[in-house]
Write a protein that holds these residues in place. Structure first.
Motif, PDB file in Angstrom:
ATOM      1  N   ILE A 274       0.844  -1.206   0.000  1.00 38.68           N
ATOM      2  CA  ILE A 274       0.000   0.000   0.000  1.00 38.68           C
ATOM      3  C   ILE A 274       0.875   1.251   0.000  1.00 38.68           C
ATOM      4  O   ILE A 274       0.567   2.240  -0.661  1.00 38.68           O
ATOM      5  CB  ILE A 274      -0.941   0.003   1.208  1.00 38.68           C
ATOM      6  CG1 ILE A 274      -1.850  -1.233   1.190  1.00 38.68           C
ATOM      7  CG2 ILE A 274      -1.801   1.262   1.220  1.00 38.68           C
ATOM      8  CD1 ILE A 274      -2.685  -1.396   2.444  1.00 38.68           C
ATOM      9  N   MET A 275       1.973   1.196   0.737  1.00 42.97           N
ATOM     10  CA  MET A 275       2.855   2.356   0.838  1.00 42.97           C
ATOM     11  C   MET A 275       3.427   2.744  -0.521  1.00 42.97           C
ATOM     12  O   MET A 275       3.578   3.938  -0.823  1.00 42.97           O
ATOM     13  CB  MET A 275       3.988   2.075   1.825  1.00 42.97           C
ATOM     14  CG  MET A 275       4.858   3.279   2.129  1.00 42.97           C
ATOM     15  SD  MET A 275       6.144   2.916   3.340  1.00 42.97           S
ATOM     16  CE  MET A 275       5.144   2.644   4.804  1.00 42.97           C
ATOM     17  N   ILE A 289      -1.620   4.992   6.139  1.00 43.13           N
ATOM     18  CA  ILE A 289      -0.357   4.243   6.118  1.00 43.13           C
ATOM     19  C   ILE A 289       0.552   4.684   7.262  1.00 43.13           C
ATOM     20  O   ILE A 289       1.248   3.872   7.879  1.00 43.13           O
ATOM     21  CB  ILE A 289       0.340   4.423   4.759  1.00 43.13           C
ATOM     22  CG1 ILE A 289      -0.350   3.568   3.714  1.00 43.13           C
ATOM     23  CG2 ILE A 289       1.801   4.050   4.832  1.00 43.13           C
ATOM     24  CD1 ILE A 289      -0.282   2.080   3.982  1.00 43.13           C
ATOM     25  N   SER A 290       0.534   5.980   7.575  1.00 41.46           N
ATOM     26  CA  SER A 290       1.313   6.470   8.709  1.00 41.46           C
ATOM     27  C   SER A 290       0.875   5.806  10.004  1.00 41.46           C
ATOM     28  O   SER A 290       1.700   5.497  10.873  1.00 41.46           O
ATOM     29  CB  SER A 290       1.166   7.993   8.824  1.00 41.46           C
ATOM     30  OG  SER A 290       1.791   8.484   9.984  1.00 41.46           O
ATOM     31  N   GLU A 291      -0.413   5.547  10.139  1.00 42.81           N
ATOM     32  CA  GLU A 291      -0.943   4.926  11.355  1.00 42.81           C
ATOM     33  C   GLU A 291      -0.579   3.439  11.428  1.00 42.81           C
ATOM     34  O   GLU A 291      -0.057   2.972  12.432  1.00 42.81           O
ATOM     35  CB  GLU A 291      -2.463   5.099  11.402  1.00 42.81           C
ATOM     36  CG  GLU A 291      -2.920   6.507  11.736  1.00 42.81           C
ATOM     37  CD  GLU A 291      -2.646   6.864  13.189  1.00 42.81           C
ATOM     38  OE1 GLU A 291      -3.072   6.124  14.082  1.00 42.81           O
ATOM     39  OE2 GLU A 291      -1.962   7.884  13.417  1.00 42.81           O
ATOM     40  N   VAL A 292      -0.853   2.689  10.368  1.00 41.51           N
ATOM     41  CA  VAL A 292      -0.685   1.226  10.446  1.00 41.51           C
ATOM     42  C   VAL A 292       0.778   0.794  10.382  1.00 41.51           C
ATOM     43  O   VAL A 292       1.099  -0.335  10.729  1.00 41.51           O
ATOM     44  CB  VAL A 292      -1.487   0.523   9.327  1.00 41.51           C
ATOM     45  CG1 VAL A 292      -2.972   0.812   9.463  1.00 41.51           C
ATOM     46  CG2 VAL A 292      -0.983   0.927   7.946  1.00 41.51           C
ATOM     47  N   SER A 293       1.682   1.681   9.945  1.00 37.40           N
ATOM     48  CA  SER A 293       3.082   1.294   9.831  1.00 37.40           C
ATOM     49  C   SER A 293       3.874   1.528  11.118  1.00 37.40           C
ATOM     50  O   SER A 293       5.075   1.262  11.161  1.00 37.40           O
ATOM     51  CB  SER A 293       3.746   2.065   8.681  1.00 37.40           C
ATOM     52  OG  SER A 293       3.709   3.455   8.933  1.00 37.40           O
ATOM     53  N   ARG A 294       3.228   2.013  12.173  1.00 42.01           N
ATOM     54  CA  ARG A 294       3.933   2.294  13.425  1.00 42.01           C
ATOM     55  C   ARG A 294       4.099   1.064  14.308  1.00 42.01           C
ATOM     56  O   ARG A 294       4.821   1.102  15.291  1.00 42.01           O
ATOM     57  CB  ARG A 294       3.183   3.368  14.222  1.00 42.01           C
ATOM     58  CG  ARG A 294       3.112   4.710  13.544  1.00 42.01           C
ATOM     59  CD  ARG A 294       2.265   5.672  14.344  1.00 42.01           C
ATOM     60  NE  ARG A 294       2.001   6.899  13.610  1.00 42.01           N
ATOM     61  CZ  ARG A 294       1.160   7.847  14.016  1.00 42.01           C
ATOM     62  NH1 ARG A 294       0.516   7.690  15.151  1.00 42.01           N
ATOM     63  NH2 ARG A 294       0.968   8.931  13.283  1.00 42.01           N
ATOM     64  N   PHE A 295       3.418  -0.010  13.978  1.00 41.38           N
ATOM     65  CA  PHE A 295       3.376  -1.151  14.891  1.00 41.38           C
ATOM     66  C   PHE A 295       3.880  -2.419  14.209  1.00 41.38           C
ATOM     67  O   PHE A 295       3.272  -3.482  14.316  1.00 41.38           O
ATOM     68  CB  PHE A 295       1.945  -1.356  15.393  1.00 41.38           C
ATOM     69  CG  PHE A 295       1.328  -0.114  15.962  1.00 41.38           C
ATOM     70  CD1 PHE A 295       1.588   0.269  17.270  1.00 41.38           C
ATOM     71  CD2 PHE A 295       0.510   0.691  15.184  1.00 41.38           C
ATOM     72  CE1 PHE A 295       1.030   1.416  17.795  1.00 41.38           C
ATOM     73  CE2 PHE A 295      -0.054   1.850  15.707  1.00 41.38           C
ATOM     74  CZ  PHE A 295       0.214   2.214  17.014  1.00 41.38           C
TER      75      PHE A 295
END
Length: 369
Positions: A274-275, A289-295
């Protein structure tokens, strides 16, 4: 030549692949390639520097914006044997390839004079070789993006050249000038003329010269992503990320069962796929994408639900992209920036986002913590 004892020896292998074509330009084809096993090379023995420049996607969008705004010609070329023209600075010995071992000379090895696919330094040697030649034929390089070149003499229309490894875009108001540059490139490298630009880096370029508009999308790429993760027939949603997804470290897996379940989930592959689309032509995916890629380090089921939500949004908006058009008298460059206030539940840091336009069309964006 005879193998000098004590010297490192690089292996090689054959790769066979079916390459996808470009609709209306070239059909798919089967391709074989001899590749060196570069992972066996030793640093400061077989290579020193390996970094190579590639054109920024922002530069590609700026050029396409100029093409739409000024209604200029846009052509595309491809290098057939990209890394092969580069001359090596180091002495590298390679084994004979399978199927081409010469009888009576089984103990002999190759001494490479030029770069080969798979070698660590091949991209750098290719870039250096290409840059030397385009500067020789009159181009100048940009100080802000080292793969952007232009050629402009007095009383002549400028021509722009963008290079991304083996793909290049040529833009100018004069089609004759583009044809002249193509001939010069063909004299030095083995090139393939793809005509009007229709696809680059997975970005589909659709142009309407009558209406002076140009569209960027990634329909084919996103279809393959949805098929890969079995979400082609999913129920679509209308928002990139719903408000009820309040992601935090507290949602990390607590039990061994949850940890075992998440180890089977292709979370990193989904986020990375997706990124890539977000970076190319989908600014609407930036925040999600900024949210889901932090974890990525310790994945929980809630994070996976959020990632699948983004995929469902893509399914409903698969043909969404960027539209570049001549918007009349607008500022050449304008930017917007904003941030929330301590939006992160875990760290109380703010999420900042920005967007920049050139001639009224979006060319650069970002959202991050």
């Amino acid at each position: 030549m005879d193998y000098p004892k004590g010297k490192s020896l690089v292996g090689c292998k054959w790769l066979f692949k079916r390459k996808e074509g470009i609709e209306g330009v070239q059909s798919g084809r089967f391709k074989s390639r001899l590749v060196a096993r570069g992972f066996t090379q030793k640093e400061r023995v077989d290579f020193v520097e390996i970094f190579s420049f590639m054109v920024k996607r922002c530069s590609i969008r700026v050029l396409l914006d100029m093409v739409a705004h000024f209604d200029i010609e846009l052509e595309q070329m491809d290098v057939k044997t990209t890394f092969l023209p580069g001359k090596l600075d180091e002495t590298i010995y390679m084994k004979q390839p399978t199927g081409f071992v010469k009888k009576g000379y089984e103990q002999k090895v190759y001494l490479l004079n030029r770069s080969l696919y798979g070698l660590k330094q091949s991209p750098r040697m290719w870039y250096r070789c290409f840059e030397d030649y385009v500067i020789k034929i009159g181009f100048s390089g940009s100080a802000y993006d080292y793969c952007v070149y232009w050629k402009c003499h007095k009383n002549e229309k400028p021509i722009y050249l963008l290079l991304y490894v083996d793909d290049m875009l040529l833009a100018s108001q004069s089609i004759t000038k583009i044809a002249r540059v193509k001939r010069l490139l063909n004299l030095e490298f083995e090139m393939k003329d793809l005509g009007h630009a229709k696809k680059i880096l997975g970005i589909e370029i659709t142009r309407n010269r009558k209406e002076k508009v140009l569209y960027l999308s990634q329909v084919d790429y996103l279809k393959r992503v949805l098929e890969r993760f079995n979400l082609k027939g999913a129920k679509s949603v209308t928002t990139p990320l719903a408000q009820h997804f309040k992601l935090s470290k507290e949602q990390e897996p607590k039990s061994d069962e949850d940890i075992a379940y998440m180890q089977k989930v292709p979370y990193a592959s989904v986020v990375g796929s997706i990124m890539y689309s977000m970076v190319c032509c989908r600014p609407d995916l930036s925040y999600s994408i900024s949210e889901v890629s932090r974890f990525m380090a310790n994945l929980g089921k809630r994070y996976w639900e959020a990632a699948k939500w983004v995929l469902r949004y893509i399914f409903g908006t698969i043909d969404v992209g960027l539209k570049y058009a001549n918007r009349g008298e607008v500022p050449i460059t304008e930017g917007y920036v904003d941030s929330d206030f301590a939006g992160s539940i875990d760290t109380r840091k703010s999420t900042t986002g920005y967007a920049f336009k050139v001639f009224g069309n979006l060319v650069s964006w970002r959202a991050n913590l």
